[in-house]
Design a protein around this motif. Structure first.
Motif, mmCIF file in Angstrom:
data_model
loop_
_atom_site.group_PDB
_atom_site.id
_atom_site.type_symbol
_atom_site.label_atom_id
_atom_site.label_comp_id
_atom_site.label_asym_id
_atom_site.label_seq_id
_atom_site.Cartn_x
_atom_site.Cartn_y
_atom_site.Cartn_z
ATOM 1 N N THR A 39 -8.521 -4.487 -10.227
ATOM 2 C CA THR A 39 -8.153 -5.513 -11.214
ATOM 3 C C THR A 39 -9.025 -5.325 -12.447
ATOM 4 O O THR A 39 -8.567 -5.330 -13.585
ATOM 5 N N GLY A 40 -10.334 -5.171 -12.209
ATOM 6 C CA GLY A 40 -11.284 -4.835 -13.258
ATOM 7 C C GLY A 40 -11.820 -3.434 -13.011
ATOM 8 O O GLY A 40 -11.269 -2.678 -12.201
ATOM 9 N N VAL A 41 -12.877 -3.075 -13.715
ATOM 10 C CA VAL A 41 -13.599 -1.827 -13.436
ATOM 11 C C VAL A 41 -15.029 -2.238 -13.099
ATOM 12 O O VAL A 41 -15.725 -2.817 -13.939
ATOM 13 N N ILE B 215 -11.268 -13.761 -16.681
ATOM 14 C CA ILE B 215 -9.848 -13.499 -16.397
ATOM 15 C C ILE B 215 -9.714 -12.984 -14.956
ATOM 16 O O ILE B 215 -8.738 -13.247 -14.273
ATOM 17 N N THR B 216 -10.719 -12.267 -14.470
ATOM 18 C CA THR B 216 -10.687 -11.744 -13.099
ATOM 19 C C THR B 216 -10.920 -12.856 -12.081
ATOM 20 O O THR B 216 -10.252 -12.927 -11.063
ATOM 21 N N LEU B 217 -11.883 -13.727 -12.341
ATOM 22 C CA LEU B 217 -12.160 -14.843 -11.425
ATOM 23 C C LEU B 217 -12.599 -16.058 -12.239
ATOM 24 O O LEU B 217 -13.711 -16.090 -12.760
ATOM 25 N N PRO B 218 -11.704 -17.071 -12.344
ATOM 26 C CA PRO B 218 -12.099 -18.260 -13.101
ATOM 27 C C PRO B 218 -13.049 -19.113 -12.251
ATOM 28 O O PRO B 218 -12.645 -19.678 -11.240
ATOM 29 N N THR C 1 -21.509 -15.805 -11.473
ATOM 30 C CA THR C 1 -20.988 -16.084 -12.813
ATOM 31 C C THR C 1 -19.942 -15.014 -13.103
ATOM 32 O O THR C 1 -20.197 -13.834 -12.859
ATOM 33 N N ALA C 2 -18.786 -15.410 -13.599
ATOM 34 C CA ALA C 2 -17.788 -14.403 -13.984
ATOM 35 C C ALA C 2 -18.216 -13.772 -15.300
ATOM 36 O O ALA C 2 -18.465 -14.483 -16.276
ATOM 37 N N LEU C 3 -18.322 -12.438 -15.300
ATOM 38 C CA LEU C 3 -18.555 -11.755 -16.573
ATOM 39 C C LEU C 3 -17.233 -11.741 -17.333
ATOM 40 O O LEU C 3 -17.179 -11.970 -18.527
ATOM 41 N N ASN D 209 -22.863 -8.523 -5.510
ATOM 42 C CA ASN D 209 -21.684 -8.134 -6.300
ATOM 43 C C ASN D 209 -20.812 -7.153 -5.493
ATOM 44 O O ASN D 209 -21.331 -6.290 -4.786
ATOM 45 N N ASP D 210 -19.500 -7.260 -5.630
ATOM 46 C CA ASP D 210 -18.586 -6.452 -4.804
ATOM 47 C C ASP D 210 -18.748 -4.943 -5.006
ATOM 48 O O ASP D 210 -18.781 -4.176 -4.029
ATOM 49 N N ALA D 211 -18.877 -4.515 -6.255
ATOM 50 C CA ALA D 211 -18.973 -3.067 -6.511
ATOM 51 C C ALA D 211 -20.344 -2.531 -6.106
ATOM 52 O O ALA D 211 -20.463 -1.400 -5.610
ATOM 53 N N THR E 106 -16.681 -10.395 -6.561
ATOM 54 C CA THR E 106 -16.533 -10.024 -7.956
ATOM 55 C C THR E 106 -17.368 -10.994 -8.795
ATOM 56 O O THR E 106 -17.539 -12.152 -8.434
ATOM 57 N N GLY E 107 -17.937 -10.516 -9.880
ATOM 58 C CA GLY E 107 -18.780 -11.363 -10.738
ATOM 59 C C GLY E 107 -20.250 -10.968 -10.644
ATOM 60 O O GLY E 107 -20.645 -10.206 -9.773
ATOM 61 N N ILE E 108 -21.039 -11.511 -11.582
ATOM 62 C CA ILE E 108 -22.479 -11.239 -11.577
ATOM 63 C C ILE E 108 -23.124 -12.143 -10.539
ATOM 64 O O ILE E 108 -22.888 -13.344 -10.526
HETATM 65 C C1 BMX Z 1 -15.302 -7.282 -13.433
HETATM 66 C C2 BMX Z 1 -16.479 -8.156 -12.963
HETATM 67 C C3 BMX Z 1 -17.367 -7.359 -11.989
HETATM 68 C C4 BMX Z 1 -16.553 -6.750 -10.852
HETATM 69 C C5 BMX Z 1 -15.406 -5.889 -11.439
HETATM 70 C C6 BMX Z 1 -14.479 -5.348 -10.360
HETATM 71 C C7 BMX Z 1 -16.015 -10.578 -12.947
HETATM 72 C C8 BMX Z 1 -15.390 -11.754 -12.229
HETATM 73 N N1 BMX Z 1 -15.948 -9.359 -12.335
HETATM 74 O O1 BMX Z 1 -15.786 -6.270 -14.289
HETATM 75 O O2 BMX Z 1 -18.384 -8.180 -11.457
HETATM 76 O O3 BMX Z 1 -17.392 -5.958 -10.024
HETATM 77 O O4 BMX Z 1 -14.621 -6.710 -12.333
HETATM 78 O O5 BMX Z 1 -13.939 -6.450 -9.677
HETATM 79 O O6 BMX Z 1 -16.538 -10.752 -14.019
HETATM 80 P P1 BMX Z 1 -12.536 -6.402 -8.926
HETATM 81 O O7 BMX Z 1 -12.248 -7.830 -8.560
HETATM 82 O O8 BMX Z 1 -11.532 -5.794 -9.836
HETATM 83 O O9 BMX Z 1 -12.771 -5.519 -7.723
#
Ligand code: BMX
Ligand code: ZN
Length: 299
Positions: free
Chosen positions: A134-136, A80-83, A75-77, A106-108, A66-68
């Protein structure tokens, strides 16, 4: 059992868990997961991964996170999702700890490649995968090429803005899709409506039981996602969109999104299908990208 000498050790870093597995093609063996350390920044993340690596024998490592991701740094965009500190050198730190040069994606984006190669996107030319968890998050494959973008931001549909939402997003903007349609947002928006704390699975259960507030929150999430799909279709003209993630695959959610998409003018309508590789799409995708990393799929 898969042949371990051919396997890539794939790691998927999410906001709540880090998953590990030995991957050959779309087969995963020796799958395990540990909680994501929520404090201690990037070094704590690397320590958690290195500790777990002792149980694996692979000599190739690929990470979806997760993250850019840009140039092996994350880097966390949405922090809150990943400090984590900005531009954390994840690839370099893992290389220093293991002696192996990892691929980091990136995961997605990785999951989009996994679905395109082995799942719901097979046979497509222009494909998008969206994870609602958790995020989108999102990943786009155009003409067989995974789009990473100039700075790693390609596909981050969760931080596009739809309707006139005003809620603050962790990324610093207001009204992002992620503030309406993520699991985190669904739980929060319902909790605010009814005045008590609820989780996203509880919102789904309440909606199934006929709770009007829960149905309205899910309907808002689905409508916002459908608008974001149409914006992307208008931008890059996709063949179809696959929806995945814990919320995306939860009971009836994809159907809700589909109903909104079906009401659009024909030019913006596309099939909405559910992802096939489930929670493992990121690991399958990043392992495949590792195997092909000297080819042109990133172009
Ligand atoms: C956030 C962002 C994206 C990620 C998406 C889904 C961060 C840490 N993450 O938009 O890079 O692809 O969440 O992430 O900024 P997930 O962890 O919910 O699967
Ligand atoms: Zn945002």
């Amino acid at each position: 059992m898969i042949d371990r000498s051919e396997a890539v050790l794939a790691i998927d870093i999410g906001g709540t868990k880090i998953a590990f597995g030995e991957v050959v093609g779309d087969r995963i063996d020796n799958r395990r997961q540990v909680p994501t350390p929520r404090s201690g920044g990037g070094d704590a993340l690397v320590d958690a991964i290195v500790t777990e690596l002792a149980g694996f024998k692979c000599d190739a490592i690929a990470l979806a996170t997760t993250g850019i991701v840009s140039d092996g740094k994350i880097t966390a965009l949405n922090p809150i999702t990943l400090p984590i500190e900005d531009n954390y050198p994840l690839a370099a730190r893992l290389e220093a700890a293991t002696g192996l040069v990892p691929l980091v994606v990136n995961d997605a984006q990785a999951a989009a490649w996994g679905e395109y190669s082995y799942g719901a996107g097979r046979g497509c030319r222009n494909f998008m995968f969206i994870t609602v968890s958790t995020g989108v998050g999102g990943g786009v494959v155009l003409e067989g090429h995974l789009q990473v973008g100039a700075n790693g931001l390609a596909g981050h549909i969760g931080h596009t803005r739809v309707f006139s939402g005003r809620s603050a997003c962790g990324c610093g903007r207001k009204g992002c899709l992620e503030t309406i349609a993520s699991g985190t947002a669904i739980a929060l928006n319902y909790s605010n409506k009814v005045g008590r704390k609820a989780t996203a699975p509880e919102v789904f259960d309440a909606a199934t039981a006929g709770d009007a507030a829960a149905q309205a929150v899910l309907e808002d999430a689905a409508a916002a996602l459908a608008e974001a799909f149409a914006n992307t279709v208008a931008t890059v003209d996709l063949d179809l969109v696959a929806i995945g993630g814990g919320v995306g695959l939860a009971g009836g959610f994809a159907d809700r999104v589909r109903r909104h998409v079906e009401a659009f003018p024909a030019a913006f309508r596309r099939p909405i299908v559910t992802a096939q590789a489930g929670a493992d799409a990121g690991m399958i995708g990043v392992a495949d990208l590792f195997m092909k990393k000297n080819s042109t799929i990133f172009d």
